[in-house]
Design a protein around this motif. Sequence first.
Motif: not given
Lengths: 194, 194
Positions: A45, A104, A110, A112, A117, A172-173, A175, B45, B83-84, B90, B104-105, B108, B117, B119, B172-175
């Motif tokens: 990470x 934020x 990623x 790979x 990450x 706000x967005x 990521x 992760x 990738x995350x 998987x 979307x994410x 975290x 961590x 995700x 849309x939102x911030x994680x």
Amino acid sequence: MSTPGAKPPAAPAGQRFVREIPEGDDRPRLICGDCGFVQYENPMVVVGSVATWQERILLCRRAIPPRKGLWTLPAGYLELHESAADGALREAWEEARARLRIDQLLAVYSIPRLSQIQLIYRAQLLSADVAAGPETAELALFAWDDIPWDEIAFPSVHWALGHFQEVRGQATFAPRTNPPGAFGDLPDDSTRRD
Amino acid sequence: MSTPGAKPPAAPAGQRFVREIPEGDDRPRLICGDCGFVQYENPMVVVGSVATWQERILLCRRAIPPRKGLWTLPAGYLELHESAADGALREAWEEARARLRIDQLLAVYSIPRLSQIQLIYRAQLLSADVAAGPETAELALFAWDDIPWDEIAFPSVHWALGHFQEVRGQATFAPRTNPPGAFGDLPDDSTRRD
């Protein structure tokens, strides 16, 4: 970023590790031929920030390989027992003696090939009083139009700067992630050489 | 989640590792007393999802320790060179034979005690055709009011479900991150025992 080209831990030199699928697993792992210990290898990470002072973006010129002499964001490997945000704050301190307020999460990238990450935050500097840490040759606060685009160390730094600009002014967005089809490879593969 | 209570790799048994600060570093690392190899230990992760089918949330009853018999989200450790988002897909397949579309994410989370961590993505099931994988005793698609809150495996599953509900209907939102002051410890410390 401190050592984004470094590889995850490999088998210790001189140790009788073999790569086999452990019982009940579904992929090869490093297993000690002497004691049966399974050495899991895990993704790394990287935590960092696009940090600003009055609209100017903090960049660090790398004093160490890989990509020595090129500009990067304050970022590096997350340590054990550290939260992601705390790691980003620590890296800003270590590389730029910068104190930040994290706003934020800007992006999750990623890589790979490197099993990385990257968690990159949008942040504000608490003061313009910054100073190069041991891995940094020089620091600068760049206005957008002055960013040295031809001397950026890593593709993900390009992405993060672009994504930062894309969400500028948005409170706000969601990521951002890797640009479509981009995996962070360097054209000359120099992270492997250095 | 497959093994969120497991600890990061420790020194192989029977090997002469010592914990010392390497030259140029600033914190103790595991160093082989024979060959000088530095065994970096890194945070792990975890990738996973809150996945829905027609407003119902997919949960998996754990067939393995830790927290066997309790309900969790499809999630587990990210693998090398993944990738995350691919890791989250998987894990949904391995634990629930579920095919997802990641939206979307969602969050975290940092679990410093476990150096994890997490995700966690918001996702939709592509079909309701799911089946328990080897680490799962039973699967269910729960309406919000039917979630078995007293039988949830981990604090971060509580957080993720709550955060999912919080952003329901938001495009849309911030994680989200850890609730204030929460670090994911279990009251009875059972992740350490199992």
